[in-house]
Write a protein that holds these residues in place. Structure first.
Motif, PDB file in Angstrom:
ATOM      1  N   GLY A   1       2.772  -6.881  -1.821  1.00  0.00           N
ATOM      2  CA  GLY A   1       1.882  -7.164  -2.931  1.00  0.00           C
ATOM      3  C   GLY A   1       0.732  -6.197  -3.065  1.00  0.00           C
ATOM      4  N   GLU A   2       0.915  -4.993  -2.520  1.00  0.00           N
ATOM      5  CA  GLU A   2      -0.136  -3.983  -2.554  1.00  0.00           C
ATOM      6  C   GLU A   2       0.377  -2.750  -3.293  1.00  0.00           C
ATOM      7  N   LYS A   3      -0.388  -2.257  -4.231  1.00  0.00           N
ATOM      8  CA  LYS A   3       0.058  -1.103  -5.009  1.00  0.00           C
ATOM      9  C   LYS A   3      -0.365   0.194  -4.339  1.00  0.00           C
ATOM     10  N   ARG A   4       0.603   0.896  -3.786  1.00  0.00           N
ATOM     11  CA  ARG A   4       0.370   2.235  -3.237  1.00  0.00           C
ATOM     12  C   ARG A   4       1.508   3.129  -3.732  1.00  0.00           C
ATOM     13  N   THR A   5       1.178   4.148  -4.481  1.00  0.00           N
ATOM     14  CA  THR A   5       2.213   4.922  -5.170  1.00  0.00           C
ATOM     15  C   THR A   5       2.189   6.414  -4.844  1.00  0.00           C
ATOM     16  N   THR A   6       1.315   6.832  -3.934  1.00  0.00           N
ATOM     17  CA  THR A   6       1.164   8.262  -3.658  1.00  0.00           C
ATOM     18  C   THR A   6       1.702   8.603  -2.279  1.00  0.00           C
TER      19      THR A   6
ATOM     20  N   PHE B   1      -7.341  18.047   8.753  1.00  0.00           N
ATOM     21  CA  PHE B   1      -7.808  16.679   9.025  1.00  0.00           C
ATOM     22  C   PHE B   1      -8.728  16.186   7.903  1.00  0.00           C
ATOM     23  N   ASP B   2      -9.672  17.044   7.498  1.00  0.00           N
ATOM     24  CA  ASP B   2     -10.626  16.652   6.447  1.00  0.00           C
ATOM     25  C   ASP B   2      -9.921  16.389   5.125  1.00  0.00           C
ATOM     26  N   ALA B   3      -8.940  17.240   4.807  1.00  0.00           N
ATOM     27  CA  ALA B   3      -8.197  17.062   3.552  1.00  0.00           C
ATOM     28  C   ALA B   3      -7.439  15.747   3.553  1.00  0.00           C
ATOM     29  N   LEU B   4      -6.851  15.396   4.701  1.00  0.00           N
ATOM     30  CA  LEU B   4      -6.115  14.137   4.786  1.00  0.00           C
ATOM     31  C   LEU B   4      -7.046  12.950   4.568  1.00  0.00           C
ATOM     32  N   ARG B   5      -8.184  12.955   5.237  1.00  0.00           N
ATOM     33  CA  ARG B   5      -9.130  11.847   5.066  1.00  0.00           C
ATOM     34  C   ARG B   5      -9.590  11.729   3.608  1.00  0.00           C
ATOM     35  N   GLU B   6      -9.865  12.869   2.991  1.00  0.00           N
ATOM     36  CA  GLU B   6     -10.344  12.860   1.607  1.00  0.00           C
ATOM     37  C   GLU B   6      -9.282  12.317   0.653  1.00  0.00           C
ATOM     38  N   LEU B   7      -8.042  12.730   0.823  1.00  0.00           N
ATOM     39  CA  LEU B   7      -6.973  12.271  -0.068  1.00  0.00           C
ATOM     40  C   LEU B   7      -6.722  10.776   0.096  1.00  0.00           C
ATOM     41  N   ILE B   8      -6.791  10.294   1.336  1.00  0.00           N
ATOM     42  CA  ILE B   8      -6.596   8.861   1.560  1.00  0.00           C
ATOM     43  C   ILE B   8      -7.683   8.048   0.863  1.00  0.00           C
ATOM     44  N   GLN B   9      -8.897   8.583   0.826  1.00  0.00           N
ATOM     45  CA  GLN B   9      -9.992   7.894   0.142  1.00  0.00           C
ATOM     46  C   GLN B   9      -9.827   7.908  -1.375  1.00  0.00           C
TER      47      GLN B   9
ATOM     48  N   HIS C   1      -6.867   8.366  -3.190  1.00  0.00           N
ATOM     49  CA  HIS C   1      -5.585   7.933  -3.745  1.00  0.00           C
ATOM     50  C   HIS C   1      -5.076   6.685  -3.024  1.00  0.00           C
ATOM     51  N   ASP C   2      -4.173   5.975  -3.687  1.00  0.00           N
ATOM     52  CA  ASP C   2      -3.496   4.833  -3.068  1.00  0.00           C
ATOM     53  C   ASP C   2      -2.269   5.365  -2.335  1.00  0.00           C
ATOM     54  N   CYS C   3      -2.465   5.784  -1.094  1.00  0.00           N
ATOM     55  CA  CYS C   3      -1.421   6.506  -0.347  1.00  0.00           C
ATOM     56  C   CYS C   3      -0.522   5.546   0.427  1.00  0.00           C
ATOM     57  N   ALA C   4       0.773   5.672   0.205  1.00  0.00           N
ATOM     58  CA  ALA C   4       1.751   4.842   0.908  1.00  0.00           C
ATOM     59  C   ALA C   4       2.236   5.503   2.185  1.00  0.00           C
ATOM     60  N   GLY C   5       2.454   6.834   2.127  1.00  0.00           N
ATOM     61  CA  GLY C   5       3.039   7.488   3.286  1.00  0.00           C
ATOM     62  C   GLY C   5       2.689   8.954   3.380  1.00  0.00           C
ATOM     63  N   PHE C   6       2.809   9.469   4.580  1.00  0.00           N
ATOM     64  CA  PHE C   6       2.624  10.893   4.868  1.00  0.00           C
ATOM     65  C   PHE C   6       3.916  11.415   5.475  1.00  0.00           C
ATOM     66  N   ILE C   7       4.573  12.355   4.798  1.00  0.00           N
ATOM     67  CA  ILE C   7       5.815  12.935   5.298  1.00  0.00           C
ATOM     68  C   ILE C   7       5.551  14.346   5.791  1.00  0.00           C
TER      69      ILE C   7
END
Length: 434
Positions: free
Chosen positions: A140-145, A195-203, A205-211
């Motif tokens: 029930g959580e919308k994460r699309t990125t 590392f900084d880019a990952l933290r920023e993108l997670i903040q 966007h609604d991120c579901a996964g990291f491949i």
């Protein structure tokens, strides 16, 4: 002028017949050279229709670690074919799939508990990405990125293409993909930026996964980064409940010197994608593995929460038999010793060639060797330099496929020392003609 593809009796050769109906991958047929017709293989060697011998220095796109025409795998396939060649996996099961699952769980990272079969590396990735997106939908959580590395390559089906960062392959489909955002690869000296880019993108966007391709980006030219950096990226994802997908399609089954590249990392992924060497280069098959937690997000009385994904040849028994034979070979003392031997040979070659005036960088991990040539030309996957190198290697009986100005070697584990030395010799000769 005599056509070398027509025999003295007037029978057309395989290469000429190929041109009538066949469309090859990654090929611009109007400008590409004619394909080479291979008629047989044994060990690390292949022979064409004119009996010219080639050393397969890239294990036929990284799939064939135990050598061509491997009798042990062939016998396992034959035995399975005469027992049960195929049965649908929807509503049915069979012993080869069950045993393969049991054997894989023994060597996978300890948190991997469920195995889903598909057909090739791209579909293994497709399954992983779909599961990451549906996992949150089911909750029930919308994460699309999806988060991916710059210059990643994960395959050619649509979600896999979307996650791939090489525009050469994907530019015709811009605007048609799922949402993907990118971070730089944490190569030495650039870990903090990643590392900084990952933290920023997670903040943002609604991120579901990291491949990610763990430790080695194959199609990007064997770009390598450290296990500690990957561990930190995975920890950041875990802190933010972002699922992690390790694409081990290329790196899996010994390529990095261990069973999986993730065996070097002090964190574990939520999912893993496997293919290529899984069946020793014999039968197309792929696997995506999952944690129990992910499986339970789909385990529900609501039919709509099931994973509606499948393939006609899912868990093909013959492919499972080939995979079981391949796993058995991988774990033999002989193959394990070969991994050490090939790595030592690569390191010796690296020591000899790294200071060459035309060499920019070299890198080695397991049986993977890469060399970057100094060049003023713009990087191009299929540019003049790459084509010149490729043609030179083929003329000299060595199958290598440079990525732009990067030459890489990823041979079958059973390759002989003499064959390795011949590959190195031809690479050194190629540097003199650049």
């Amino acid at each position: 002028m005599h056509n070398k593809n027509i025999s003295p009796s007037g029978v057309r050769g395989l290469t000429e017949r190929d041109q009538n109906y066949l469309w090859h991958p990654y090929t611009q047929h109007k400008t590409a050279a004619l394909p080479i017709a291979i008629k047989r293989g044994e060990g690390a060697l292949l022979w064409d229709e004119n009996d010219k011998e080639y050393i397969d220095a890239i294990a036929s796109w990284w799939v064939n670690p135990y050598g061509h025409s491997n009798k042990f795998i062939a016998d396992a396939i034959y035995k399975q074919l005469t027992t049960l060649e195929h049965v649908l996996f929807g509503g049915f099961t069979h012993e080869p799939a069950i045993v393969l699952g049991e054997k894989l769980i023994e060597i996978l990272p300890k948190n991997q508990q469920k195995i889903f079969f598909s057909d090739n590396g791209s579909t293994a990735v497709e399954v992983g990405i779909k599961v990451a997106l549906q996992y949150f939908f089911n909750k029930g959580e919308k994460r699309t990125t999806i988060i991916a590395f710059e210059n990643a390559f994960h395959g050619d089906t649509f979600a896999a293409m979307a996650a791939s960062g090489i525009s050469f392959y994907t530019q015709a489909f811009e605007g048609m993909f799922i949402d993907v955002v990118r971070i730089p690869v944490p190569i030495k000296g650039q870990e903090k930026e990643s590392f900084d880019a990952l933290r920023e993108l997670i903040q943002k966007h609604d991120c579901a996964g990291f491949i990610f391709e763990p430790l080695v980006q194959g199609a990007a030219g064997m770009v390598m980064y450290e296990p500690e950096a990957l561990g930190q990226l995975i920890r950041i994802c875990k802190e933010n409940q972002v699922l992690t997908i390790a694409d081990e399609v290329m790196t899996g089954f010994g390529k990095t010197g261990k069973n999986f590249a993730m065996d070097y990392v002090n964190e574990v992924p939520d999912m893993m994608c496997l293919s290529k060497a899984l069946t020793g280069g014999t039968i197309p098959m792929a696997i995506t593995t999952f944690t129990q937690d992910i499986f339970e997000a789909f385990y529900d009385e609501d039919i709509n929460k099931a994973l509606f994904h499948g393939h006609t040849f899912t868990a093909n028994p013959t492919g499972c038999a080939a995979a079981l034979a391949s796993l058995e070979l991988l774990q033999t003392p002989e193959i394990q010793a070969n991994l050490v031997r090939v790595n030592a040979s690569h390191l010796n070659f690296q020591g000899r060639i790294r200071n060459h005036s035309k060499v920019k960088t070299t890198r080695v991990l397991g049986v993977i060797f890469a060399l970057e040539i100094k060049t003023e030309d713009d990087f191009s996957y299929y540019g003049t330099l790459r084509n010149k190198l490729y043609d030179f290697f083929i003329e000299n009986g060595v199958i290598l496929r440079p990525v732009g100005n990067i030459i890489y070697i990823l041979p079958p584990y059973i390759i002989s020392d003499n064959q390795l030395q011949r590959i190195y010799q031809v690479v050194e000769e190629a540097l003199e003609i650049v």
